[in-house]
Write an enzyme that holds these catalytic residues in place. Structure first.
Site, short mmCIF file in Angstrom:
data_model
loop_
_atom_site.label_atom_id
_atom_site.label_comp_id
_atom_site.label_asym_id
_atom_site.label_seq_id
_atom_site.Cartn_x
_atom_site.Cartn_y
_atom_site.Cartn_z
N SER A 13 -9.71 6.29 -4.72
CA SER A 13 -9.03 7.65 -4.66
C SER A 13 -8.75 7.76 -6.19
CB SER A 13 -7.77 7.39 -4.07
OG SER A 13 -7.92 7.27 -2.86
N CYS A 41 -7.99 3.43 0.46
CA CYS A 41 -7.38 4.56 1.36
C CYS A 41 -8.45 5.28 2.33
CB CYS A 41 -7.13 5.63 0.46
SG CYS A 41 -6.24 7.02 1.40
N CYS A 46 -5.35 4.27 4.60
CA CYS A 46 -4.60 5.55 5.04
C CYS A 46 -5.27 6.44 5.96
CB CYS A 46 -4.35 6.37 3.75
SG CYS A 46 -4.09 5.63 2.10
N LYS A 49 -6.14 4.24 9.24
CA LYS A 49 -4.82 3.97 9.93
C LYS A 49 -4.20 5.18 10.59
CE LYS A 49 -1.30 5.03 8.28
NZ LYS A 49 -0.98 4.49 6.83
N ALA A 112 -19.16 -4.13 -11.87
CA ALA A 112 -18.98 -3.93 -13.39
C ALA A 112 -18.22 -5.11 -13.74
CB ALA A 112 -18.47 -2.60 -13.62
N GLY A 172 6.73 -8.03 7.00
CA GLY A 172 7.63 -6.78 7.32
C GLY A 172 7.46 -5.63 6.47
N TYR A 174 5.02 -1.98 4.81
CA TYR A 174 4.30 -1.01 5.37
C TYR A 174 3.25 -1.33 6.29
CZ TYR A 174 5.54 2.32 1.16
OH TYR A 174 6.12 3.19 0.53
N GLU A 178 3.44 -0.57 10.30
CA GLU A 178 2.66 0.42 10.74
C GLU A 178 1.72 0.11 12.14
OE1 GLU A 178 0.74 2.24 7.43
OE2 GLU A 178 2.35 3.65 7.16
N ARG A 195 10.33 -12.89 7.01
CA ARG A 195 10.98 -14.11 6.45
C ARG A 195 12.62 -13.91 6.10
NH1 ARG A 195 7.96 -14.86 0.69
NH2 ARG A 195 7.95 -12.53 -0.03
N GLY A 259 1.24 -8.69 1.84
CA GLY A 259 0.99 -8.20 0.73
C GLY A 259 -0.28 -8.14 -0.09
N ALA A 337 5.98 7.87 2.92
CA ALA A 337 6.02 7.85 4.37
C ALA A 337 5.62 6.62 4.82
CB ALA A 337 5.47 9.19 4.94
N HIS A 434 15.82 27.04 13.59
CA HIS A 434 16.52 26.38 14.82
C HIS A 434 15.36 26.81 16.03
CE1 HIS A 434 19.47 25.00 17.43
NE2 HIS A 434 19.44 26.06 18.33
N GLU A 439 16.32 21.11 10.36
CA GLU A 439 17.57 21.75 10.18
C GLU A 439 18.79 21.01 9.52
OE1 GLU A 439 19.34 24.19 13.05
OE2 GLU A 439 18.12 23.04 14.74
P1 NDP Z 1 4.33 -5.10 1.53
O1 NDP Z 1 4.38 -5.54 -0.11
O2 NDP Z 1 4.64 -3.82 1.47
O3 NDP Z 1 4.82 -6.12 2.37
C1 NDP Z 1 4.41 -7.36 2.39
C2 NDP Z 1 5.36 -8.34 3.24
O4 NDP Z 1 4.91 -9.48 3.39
C3 NDP Z 1 6.92 -8.24 2.94
O5 NDP Z 1 7.41 -8.16 4.21
C4 NDP Z 1 6.85 -9.48 2.51
O6 NDP Z 1 8.28 -10.21 2.68
C5 NDP Z 1 5.89 -10.32 3.24
N1 NDP Z 1 5.50 -11.40 2.68
C6 NDP Z 1 4.67 -11.87 1.46
N2 NDP Z 1 4.47 -12.89 1.01
C7 NDP Z 1 5.07 -13.59 1.95
C8 NDP Z 1 4.92 -15.07 2.23
N3 NDP Z 1 4.64 -15.91 1.34
N4 NDP Z 1 5.53 -15.54 3.67
C9 NDP Z 1 6.12 -14.67 4.42
N5 NDP Z 1 6.07 -13.39 4.18
C10 NDP Z 1 5.46 -12.70 3.03
O7 NDP Z 1 2.55 -5.29 1.52
P2 NDP Z 1 1.59 -4.35 2.48
O8 NDP Z 1 0.49 -5.36 2.57
O9 NDP Z 1 2.48 -4.31 3.69
O10 NDP Z 1 1.27 -2.91 1.84
C11 NDP Z 1 0.70 -3.08 0.37
C12 NDP Z 1 1.01 -1.68 -0.17
O11 NDP Z 1 0.20 -0.80 0.15
C13 NDP Z 1 2.36 -1.39 0.12
O12 NDP Z 1 3.43 -1.71 -0.71
C14 NDP Z 1 2.11 0.26 -0.21
O13 NDP Z 1 2.35 0.51 -1.38
C15 NDP Z 1 0.71 0.32 0.17
N6 NDP Z 1 0.80 1.03 1.60
C16 NDP Z 1 1.17 2.32 1.77
C17 NDP Z 1 1.17 3.02 2.93
C18 NDP Z 1 1.77 4.20 3.21
O14 NDP Z 1 1.90 5.00 2.13
N7 NDP Z 1 2.18 4.78 4.57
C19 NDP Z 1 0.56 2.02 4.25
C20 NDP Z 1 0.07 0.99 3.85
C21 NDP Z 1 0.25 0.40 2.52
P3 NDP Z 1 9.45 -9.65 1.83
O15 NDP Z 1 10.04 -8.32 2.17
O16 NDP Z 1 10.47 -10.79 2.03
O17 NDP Z 1 8.82 -9.81 0.40
#
Ligand code: NDP
Length: 449
Positions: A13, A41, A46, A49, A112, A172, A174, A178, A195, A259, A337, A434, A439
């Site tokens: 993107s 994306c 996105c 998904k 590249a 836990g 995004y 989702e 965690r 992540g 979102a 309404h 609202e």
């Molecule tokens: P996130 O960084 O949002 O979440 C990663 C999750 O994995 C967290 O809950 C984290 O826990 C956990 N985690 C990381 N390392 C470990 C570990 N070693 N052991 C156990 N748990 C772990 O990453 P995502 O992959 O979900 O998404 C990446 C990014 O993509 C997002 O940050 C967002 O910016 C983008 N995205 C946006 C969307 C949207 O706009 N709707 C949809 C999907 C992705 P902890 O919280 O404890 O760190």
């Protein structure tokens, strides 16, 4: 050797937006892509998904329709749906390629890699340019764990050709919430391993609690303060997930949503004198310039706000600055979102951020929690939470947070007002539409604290 005004690495993107915008200024532009045009994306993020979210929405709606007197039940064919979803992604991939062609940008398929400070090599051929933009994005990461090879990530989820019966989702963020929501609505039994106590670190605490509670009400199981220690694979459809607390969960699919990491290895950053931080993200200035004065970087590879619209905005910003004589800098504030069930929409500061910036004594919190009208007959017990944070003396609305149906659509509209710095009284002076849920944001009377 071929020389360009601008050479963009990565046709996702951000890279596409930058390349096409530069071409509008009459510049000679090339864009290199090692996989398919469209990026995360469009190809595996996105867009597919959101199509899954729509499918999940139909599954929910068919169940809820009974409350409105509808009698039929509907059978879901996952394989047929997945094939149609993937065909749509192929269609979009084709559209992006033809838009590039129309814009006059040269597409170079291949990986590249910088082979000097001002040149890259693709498929053995060297290309030079006055300016470069790195927009190579990120990739999912899986913590090193016994049995990690039996997990899939958000890159492979698109290869599923049947609906999992039982799915374990690790993480836990995004992606975890989702996909948990989508698969649960479609009929999969979902367990989430986190965690900590709550999902979505960094979001407003009330919203996190509300979402998790609603997800639990839908039947998603949360294993809190736990992590995966092993995955044993008996057959491709029969896996045992072992947690560090000794619990075991049987499932057919384990999705690691733990992540993402920047795709910086192997693109010759050191050769081009481009510095990264200790997590491998490219260091950039507020103009998105790297430590090499002719190379910019944007999108997920800089690890700031990993959202598509931000990458697009930054792609246009860099090229407008370069060729349109502008001097814009990045502004990381952006509405967001989460397409969970219920969805979340957020703009501005959380309560914790507001307290940190202005002190508890200077903020007012307004909340409304209610059962939306649609669910009175549908018999779903889901509730909406809407929250507004206001600066007590300046009266500006610092943050809006919503968990509930249509949150993304509603917050997108209100984000303009928050960005414009409107006051609580200006919200109150706006006539309500309404009956709607939106609202409530112009009807909040007494602060709850
Ligand atoms: P996130 O960084 O949002 O979440 C990663 C999750 O994995 C967290 O809950 C984290 O826990 C956990 N985690 C990381 N390392 C470990 C570990 N070693 N052991 C156990 N748990 C772990 O990453 P995502 O992959 O979900 O998404 C990446 C990014 O993509 C997002 O940050 C967002 O910016 C983008 N995205 C946006 C969307 C949207 O706009 N709707 C949809 C999907 C992705 P902890 O919280 O404890 O760190």
């Amino acid at each position: 050797m071929t020389h360009y005004d601008l050479f963009v690495i990565g046709a996702g993107s951000g890279g596409l937006a930058a390349a096409k915008n530069a071409a509008k200024y009459g510049k000679k532009v090339a864009i290199a892509e090692s996989e398919r045009v469209g990026g995360t994306c469009v190809l595996r993020g996105c867009v597919p998904k959101k199509i899954m979210t729509y499918a999940a929405g139909y599954a929910d709606a068919f169940k809820e329709a009974k409350g409105y007197g509808f009698k039929n039940s509907y059978e879901f064919n996952f394989a047929e749906f997945a094939q149609k979803r993937n065909a749509e992604i192929d269609r979009l991939n084709g559209i992006h390629i033809s838009l590039l062609e129309k814009s006059g940008v040269e597409l170079i398929m291949g990986k590249a890699k910088f082979n000097s400070e001002n040149s890259v090599e693709v498929n053995g051929k060297t290309y030079t340019a006055d300016k470069f933009i790195i927009a190579v994005g990120g990739t999912p990461t899986v913590p090193s764990t016994q049995g990690a090879e039996h997990m899939i990530t958000s890159d492979e989820v698109w290869n599923l050709n049947k609906l999992p019966q039982k799915m374990v989702i690790w993480g836990g963020g995004y992606i975890a919430v989702e996909f948990a929501s989508i698969f649960q609505s479609l009929g999969t039994e979902v367990s989430i391993i986190i965690r900590r106590d709550l999902v979505l670190k960094g979001f407003d605490e009330d919203i996190r609690k509300h979402l998790q509670n609603e997800m639990e009400k839908r039947g998603i199981k949360f294993m809190k303060n736990a992590t995966i220690s092993n995955v044993e694979c008996k057959t491709s459809d029969n896996k045992t997930v072992e947690l560090d607390n000794g619990e075991k969960i049987e499932c057919d699919v384990v999705l690691a949503a733990t992540g993402r990491a920047p795709q910086t290895p192997d693109i010759g950053l050191e050769t081009a004198n481009i510095a990264c931080n200790n997590k491998g993200y490219i260091d950039v200035s507020s103009h998105l310039l790297t430590s090499n004065a002719n190379v910019y970087a944007l999108g997920d590879v800089i690890g700031r706000v990993e959202l598509t619209p931000v990458a697009i905005k930054h792609g246009r910003m860099v090229t407008n600055n370069l060729y349109g004589n502008l001097n814009q800098t990045v502004d990381d504030a952006s509405p967001t979102a989460v397409f969970s069930s219920p969805p979340l929409g957020v703009v501005g500061l959380t309560e914790a951020e507001s307290i940190e910036q202005f002190g508890t004594e200077n903020i007012e919190i307004y909340t409304e929690e209610f059962r939306p009208m649609i669910h009175v007959l549908s018999e779903r017990t889901e509730r909406i939470l809407m929250k507004m944070i206001v600066h007590k003396t300046k009266r500006t609305v610092l943050g809006l947070h919503m968990a509930g149906k249509d949150a993304a659509e509603i917050i997108q509209g209100f984000a303009v007002a928050v960005r414009a710095g409107l006051t609580k009284e200006q919200f109150d002076a706006t006539v309500a539409i309404h009956p709607s849920s939106a609202e409530e944001f112009v009807l909040m009377k007494e602060p709850s604290r």
